[in-house]
Design an enzyme around this catalytic site. Structure first.
Site, PDB file in Angstrom:
ATOM      1  N   LYS A 150       0.821  -1.207   0.000  1.00  0.00           N
ATOM      2  CA  LYS A 150       0.000   0.000   0.000  1.00  0.00           C
ATOM      3  C   LYS A 150       0.862   1.267   0.000  1.00  0.00           C
ATOM      4  CE  LYS A 150      -4.010  -2.223   0.480  1.00  0.00           C
ATOM      5  NZ  LYS A 150      -3.593  -3.636   0.522  1.00  0.00           N
TER       6      LYS A 150
HETATM    7  C1  LIG Z   1      -4.286  -4.725   0.065  1.00  0.00           C
HETATM    8  C2  LIG Z   1      -3.508  -5.966  -0.015  1.00  0.00           C
HETATM    9  C3  LIG Z   1      -3.773  -6.944  -0.984  1.00  0.00           C
HETATM   10  C4  LIG Z   1      -4.930  -6.828  -1.947  1.00  0.00           C
HETATM   11  O1  LIG Z   1      -4.753  -5.809  -2.883  1.00  0.00           O
HETATM   12  P1  LIG Z   1      -6.003  -5.240  -3.701  1.00  0.00           P
HETATM   13  O2  LIG Z   1      -5.486  -4.074  -4.431  1.00  0.00           O
HETATM   14  O3  LIG Z   1      -7.049  -4.888  -2.678  1.00  0.00           O
HETATM   15  O4  LIG Z   1      -6.470  -6.343  -4.586  1.00  0.00           O
HETATM   16  C5  LIG Z   1      -2.959  -8.060  -1.034  1.00  0.00           C
HETATM   17  N1  LIG Z   1      -1.946  -8.220  -0.161  1.00  0.00           N
HETATM   18  C6  LIG Z   1      -1.670  -7.314   0.791  1.00  0.00           C
HETATM   19  C7  LIG Z   1      -0.561  -7.577   1.743  1.00  0.00           C
HETATM   20  C8  LIG Z   1      -2.429  -6.153   0.890  1.00  0.00           C
HETATM   21  O5  LIG Z   1      -2.143  -5.252   1.834  1.00  0.00           O
END
Ligand SMILES: *Cc1c(COP(=O)(O)O)cnc(C)c1O
Length: 494
Positions: A113
């Site tokens: 993120k």
């Molecule tokens: C948010 C997240 C995901 C999923 O990503 P999306 O964009 O919501 O599909 C997968 N792995 C981790 C560690 C995340 O923080």
């Protein structure tokens, strides 16, 4: 470049407006009216650049309103050495002769993120200037664990913004919770919700579409905006690392320019894999997009059958950021795959809201299946994949393991030998409990002490900021029923 709503094509906004608003008033998601193309010559040029330069260049194609020097400055701040733990913000690690892992967790909160949320606050600040907005933006976030911390870290101390994060009370790991409740900054707030991620996300969506709430807050000098992946300013910085990974792979000489590469993405809200699809739409030679889910396999079924059905049990898994039954960004894919049929998207989304289910047309299904493959991974398989990868010298987290396993399944099922990159979305140190158990070690009692324990056993250094959680005192302890989220927002924005 203008942006339109997936539910009403006539509703058009500038990039700055789209980023400021987050979600369109009609409930739709802002989507670029067209995709700028990326030529082979440009890829050739990008090869020689650092990650921040690549980011500024690629984002500039979608953000003509912003000055190039400004974007360069944002990228340097977002992905520079004060924030990321190495010179390559998104390094590729080779796994075998035909497989690579794209590590997206070298930022300040050790989850992917950060790649977008180190950039979004800067885009938002600039957008407030460009649109002449004088009110303070209040960022409301529903988090399945990683977004909340990454968003607070990105927005803490940013002028003309406040941020309030809602997380499912029992749906995040202890480390994730501790990361959030110890966040510093005067403009941040955190509150647990009695419910799961979908409850928290629905609550935030409800607040966004509440007219009287909007008026009350406007009188107090605030407006609501979003840092969830419904915001275009979240998706765009994610397009960058797919193009960057392709450049890095070219630089290893493992592929030739123009040769396709498959990507396998551990998926929850469909934001990350959508960014990969957008890179493909720009012309990046991406072959198959492999959508990996945990046992919340609503997307696997959808890609295989064309029926999206959220009426199924919700599972709490060791990859909590993917414990999602409503993947918001799918709406953007449907819009694109249907050739921009906003009325059709509206119909599907109405059916989803009312019956929890919709079935796409045969034409859209066929187009989707040409590009996407869906697979899922059980809890046992996730654990055994972590163990197997560890034996080969790679310590990976459960989300990454889901992607690694589904990529293996895909190759067995189809025989496709295209070079492939699976995406690693979190540091294994965010999920010590599951990782330790998977590699046959008993986690010690205290969740923060497991970081040191795992480093001792594996010899892999823990991210400095995670190790520093030891001994930190929580600043926040608020909890609310899901019906009480409105009240929490009003208290926060007194
Ligand atoms: C948010 C997240 C995901 C999923 O990503 P999306 O964009 O919501 O599909 C997968 N792995 C981790 C560690 C995340 O923080």
């Amino acid at each position: 470049m203008e942006y339109l709503s997936t539910r009403d094509k006539t509703l058009r906004r500038s990039a700055a407006q789209a980023i400021t608003m987050g979600l369109s008033r009609d409930g739709g998601l802002f989507t670029p009216v067209s995709f700028p193309s990326l030529s082979a010559l440009e890829v050739e040029t990008l090869r020689g650049m650092s990650y921040p330069h690549r980011a500024a260049y690629i984002m500039g194609k979608f953000l003509e309103q912003f000055r190039p020097e400004e974007l360069e400055e944002f990228a340097r701040r977002a992905y520079g050495p004060e924030k990321f733990d190495g010179p390559a913000a998104a390094p590729l690690r080779q796994i075998d002769h035909n497989t690579w892992c794209l590590e997206l967790w070298h930022g300040p909160t050790s989850a992917f993120k950060d790649m977008a949320l180190q950039m979004l606050p800067q885009l938002l600040s600039a957008s407030l200037r460009l649109t002449g907005e004088k009110k303070t933006a209040c960022i409301l976030v529903a988090t399945s664990g990683d977004t909340g911390k990454a968003a607070m870290e990105g927005f803490a101390g940013v002028e003309q913004t406040k941020i309030l994060v809602f997380y499912p009370e029992n749906g995040v790991s202890e480390i994730q919770k501790l990361q959030m409740v110890t966040q510093e900054g005067d403009n941040v707030g955190v509150c647990a919700v009695k419910g799961n991620f979908d409850d928290a996300q629905n609550g935030v969506k409800r607040i966004f579409s509440d007219e009287s709430m909007r008026e009350t807050l406007a009188q107090r000098g605030f407006f609501l905006s979003s840092a969830n992946s419904i915001n275009w300013g979240r998706i765009l910085p994610q397009v960058v690392y797919y193009i960057s990974a392709y450049c890095d792979l070219l630089n290893t000489k493992a592929i030739k320019l123009g040769q396709p590469v498959n990507f396998c993405v551990p998926t929850g809200n469909f934001g990350n894999i959508l960014a990969c699809y957008y890179a493909k739409r720009m012309g990046l030679p991406v072959g198959k997009l492999i959508c990996a889910s945990n046992c919340n396999d609503v997307l696997t079924d959808f890609i295989r059958t064309g029926v999206y059905d959220r009426n199924r049990p919700f599972h709490t898994t060791m990859s909590p950021s993917m414990d999602i039954l409503i993947s918001s960004n799918l709406e953007r894919l449907l819009f694109d795959m249907s050739g921009g049929k906003d009325e059709l998207v509206r119909e599907y989304m109405d059916q989803l809201a009312q019956a929890g289910r919709y079935e796409i047309s045969p034409g859209i299904k066929k187009r989707m299946q040409e590009v996407f493959y869906g697979g899922f991974c059980s809890e046992e398989e996730t654990a055994s994949t972590i163990a197997m990868m560890y034996r080969y010298g790679h310590l990976i987290d459960p989300h990454t393991a889901v992607a690694a396993k589904v990529l293996t399944d895909y190759r067995h099922e189809t025989g496709d030998k295209t070079p492939a990159i699976f995406v690693s979305t979190a540091s294994p140190y965010k999920f010590c409990d599951s990782v330790l158990s998977s590699i046959g070690e008993a986690p010690v009692e205290n969740s923060v002490d497991r970081i040191g324990q795992m480093a001792g056993i594996t010899g892999v250094a823990a991210p400095v900021r995670l190790a520093a959680l030891k001994g930190k005192v929580p600043r926040f302890g608020d909890v609310t029923e899901k019906e009480g989220m409105e009240e929490k927002v009003l208290q926060f924005l007194k």
